[in-house]
Design a protein around this motif. Structure first.
Motif, PDB file in Angstrom:
ATOM      1  N   GLU A  28     -13.225  34.915  41.763  1.00 12.72           N
ATOM      2  CA  GLU A  28     -12.270  35.103  40.976  1.00 12.72           C
ATOM      3  C   GLU A  28     -10.759  35.375  41.712  1.00 12.72           C
ATOM      4  O   GLU A  28      -9.779  34.503  40.925  1.00 12.72           O
ATOM      5  CB  GLU A  28     -12.226  36.671  40.362  1.00 12.72           C
ATOM      6  N   GLU A  29     -10.673  35.603  42.908  1.00 15.04           N
ATOM      7  CA  GLU A  29      -9.397  35.608  43.860  1.00 15.04           C
ATOM      8  C   GLU A  29      -8.851  34.194  43.785  1.00 15.04           C
ATOM      9  O   GLU A  29      -7.587  34.003  43.760  1.00 15.04           O
ATOM     10  CB  GLU A  29      -9.582  36.499  44.983  1.00 15.04           C
ATOM     11  N   ASP A  30      -9.939  33.150  44.179  1.00 18.30           N
ATOM     12  CA  ASP A  30      -9.602  31.808  44.381  1.00 18.30           C
ATOM     13  C   ASP A  30      -9.407  31.239  43.075  1.00 18.30           C
ATOM     14  O   ASP A  30      -8.280  29.918  42.896  1.00 18.30           O
ATOM     15  CB  ASP A  30     -10.578  30.973  45.072  1.00 18.30           C
ATOM     16  N   LEU A  31      -9.895  31.576  41.782  1.00 17.17           N
ATOM     17  CA  LEU A  31      -9.796  30.689  40.577  1.00 17.17           C
ATOM     18  C   LEU A  31      -8.498  31.308  39.625  1.00 17.17           C
ATOM     19  O   LEU A  31      -8.046  30.574  39.016  1.00 17.17           O
ATOM     20  CB  LEU A  31     -11.162  30.800  40.014  1.00 17.17           C
ATOM     21  N   MET A  53      -8.262  21.177  39.175  1.00 15.76           N
ATOM     22  CA  MET A  53      -7.199  22.046  38.865  1.00 15.76           C
ATOM     23  C   MET A  53      -6.079  22.047  39.900  1.00 15.76           C
ATOM     24  O   MET A  53      -6.777  21.484  40.970  1.00 15.76           O
ATOM     25  CB  MET A  53      -7.734  23.497  38.579  1.00 15.76           C
ATOM     26  N   ILE A  54      -4.984  22.793  39.771  1.00 18.04           N
ATOM     27  CA  ILE A  54      -4.010  22.894  40.899  1.00 18.04           C
ATOM     28  C   ILE A  54      -4.095  24.369  41.144  1.00 18.04           C
ATOM     29  O   ILE A  54      -3.892  25.330  40.184  1.00 18.04           O
ATOM     30  CB  ILE A  54      -2.727  22.362  40.320  1.00 18.04           C
ATOM     31  N   ASN A  55      -4.208  24.640  42.230  1.00 16.44           N
ATOM     32  CA  ASN A  55      -4.103  26.105  42.680  1.00 16.44           C
ATOM     33  C   ASN A  55      -2.801  26.754  42.963  1.00 16.44           C
ATOM     34  O   ASN A  55      -1.664  26.221  42.696  1.00 16.44           O
ATOM     35  CB  ASN A  55      -5.148  26.375  43.862  1.00 16.44           C
ATOM     36  N   LYS A  56      -2.687  28.022  43.258  1.00 19.01           N
ATOM     37  CA  LYS A  56      -1.367  28.678  43.223  1.00 19.01           C
ATOM     38  C   LYS A  56      -0.426  28.034  44.602  1.00 19.01           C
ATOM     39  O   LYS A  56       0.745  28.229  44.324  1.00 19.01           O
ATOM     40  CB  LYS A  56      -1.504  30.268  43.410  1.00 19.01           C
TER      41      LYS A  56
END
Length: 465
Positions: free
Chosen positions: A414-417, A453-456
């Motif tokens: 969850e923290e990564d997604l 997807m593109i992460n933070k």
């Protein structure tokens, strides 16, 4: 003789006055009585002439109409269990398939075989089998789900026209009204229990449903997805959960109101996903303690703490501090009242909102705006549209952000997604949550999906779920 008659009449009147005075002043509830009470006792005959007892209500017609419309739902799921030791030492790939079977109930809602049940009854199913009350069995196709409201829509192709249950207006249900709970938990025949409506708009702080019908009709786990009907055999709710320390019925059971279920079903058939309208306000329900903190005299209603930008509420001129007390003709005392009513509406529907501002009642029409997210039932992802700042920051023209994760298998990531922006699904570009929803609803629950997807941090990642 004439004089005797006059004396008799005077004596009779004197006695009546004396008796009446005593009753008035000294009897049990008289002025000088020690047992003086401000309550009024009903005549002994009142209980026999007003209201209906269980003995006077005929449940047989409602039961006979409903038992043939309630079905047994069998859910078969298959998972592959790998052996890490064999993989490490021998390079063995694959695994052993394990089969799990779950059961529940469902309700036939059309003669051509549409069936409504709980989402948790058929969750992760590889196969779904429906058994009718006449013991005939059919494979079922999953049409769509809404895990947020715990509703699933199935379809079977029977070789005959099927009996079905009609929907009643759950907003019209009264507390104390007699109801029947009908389920088919053991794949035998439908079972019936009776009770009353104990409460409406019950908020159990679930992540999805916020407005349950509570009943004391006995409902056990296998009855999930079954029918809650009135004494005319009309559907007023879908039985969905119990409150019990043991896991078995202990006096409290809850149902999704039929108005909410019907709206979800109509959306799934017409759009393939659930269309959620929003009023555009944030806040909470009032009570004595909250009202005292806020400095308002009203102790019932929904207090607006924030009006969302570009929402229907903002366009209608609603402000922070307004107290919503009615939506159309529905009184609003709690958050559950508000969310339960709004959940029966779609974007662009108009709602007459009655609210209190500075002690005065005002009424305005509010056009519900589109919800900022669709609840993506497939794979347990809840998405929201990205805003202008995200588009500018990452140089994007579209996408859908992962707002939260309800899939237990993905919780560890969850923290990564969470917060990542989905750009494509199975190599198909995503413009917004609507396009993501349409793609995902075409997939079966057991099909894998590739997401880019593109992460933070602005990095492009690819995952398969």
């Amino acid at each position: 003789m004439k004089r005797f008659s006059s004396l008799f009449l005077v004596s009779l009147l004197s006695g009546a006055v004396t008796l009446g005075s005593y009753k008035l002043l000294f009897d049990d509830n008289g002025y000088f009585s020690k047992n003086k009470s401000i309550t009024t006792l009903a005549p002994d005959s009142y209980g026999r002439t007003v209201g209906l007892s269980a003995e006077t209500v005929d449940f047989t017609e409602a039961a006979d109409k409903t038992i043939h419309t309630v079905v047994h739902v069998k859910n078969v799921s298959r998972t592959t269990v790998s052996n890490p030791i064999l993989e490490y030492f021998y390079g063995f790939r694959g695994g052993q398939q394990q089969e799990q079977v779950g059961t529940g109930s469902g309700v036939i809602i059309s003669e051509d075989g549409y069936i409504v049940t709980n989402n948790h009854v058929i969750k992760d199913a590889s196969e779904i089998e429906i058994t009718l009350n006449n013991k005939k069995s059919y494979p079922a196709k999953l049409i769509g789900t809404d895990s947020k409201m715990d509703i699933a829509l199935l379809k079977i192709n029977a070789d005959e026209k099927l009996p079905y249950t009609t929907f009643a207006n759950s907003d019209s249900v009264k507390i104390g009204e007699w109801v029947l709970a009908v389920g088919n938990p053991y794949n035998l025949t439908s079972t019936v229990t009776a009770g009353i409506i104990s409460a409406k708009a019950r908020n159990l702080d679930t992540s999805g449903i916020q407005s349950f019908i509570q009943t004391d009709a006995a409902v056990n786990p296998g009855n999930s997805g079954g029918a809650l009907v009135n004494t005319r055999g009309e559907l007023i709710g879908i039985n969905t959960m119990i409150s019990s320390p043991t896991g078995s019925y202990a006096g409290y059971s809850f149902a999704i109101p039929s108005n909410n279920a019907k709206k979800i079903i109509d959306d799934l058939i017409e759009f393939g996903n659930v269309q959620r309208g929003v009023l555009g306000v944030k806040g909470g329900e009032l009570n004595g303690e909250v009202s005292k903190k806020l400095g308002v005299k009203d102790t019932q209603g929904f207090y607006i703490d924030e009006v969302q930008k570009n929402s229907g509420a903002e366009k209608a001129g609603m402000q922070k501090g307004d107290i919503i007390i009615k939506l159309d003709n529905q009184n609003i005392s709690t958050y559950a009242d508000l969310s339960g009513y709004i959940n029966t509406k779609r974007p662009n529907d108009k709602v007459q909102v009655t609210y209190i501002r500075e002690g005065k009642n005002k009424v305005v029409p509010v056009t519900l705006s589109k919800n900022e997210f669709f609840n993506m039932e497939f794979k347990g992802l809840e998405l929201e549209n990205i805003d202008a700042a995200d588009k500018k920051r990452f140089h994007l023209d579209g996408g859908a952000r992962i707002k939260s994760i309800t899939n237990e298998n993905l919780k560890q990531y969850e923290e990564d997604l969470k917060g990542n922006i989905i750009l494509s699904i199975d190599n198909v570009k995503i413009k917004d949550i609507e396009s993501a929803s349409k793609l995902l609803n075409k997939k079966a629950e057991n099909q894998s999906v590739q997401m880019e997807m593109i992460n933070k941090r602005g990095e492009i990642i690819r995952i398969i779920i």
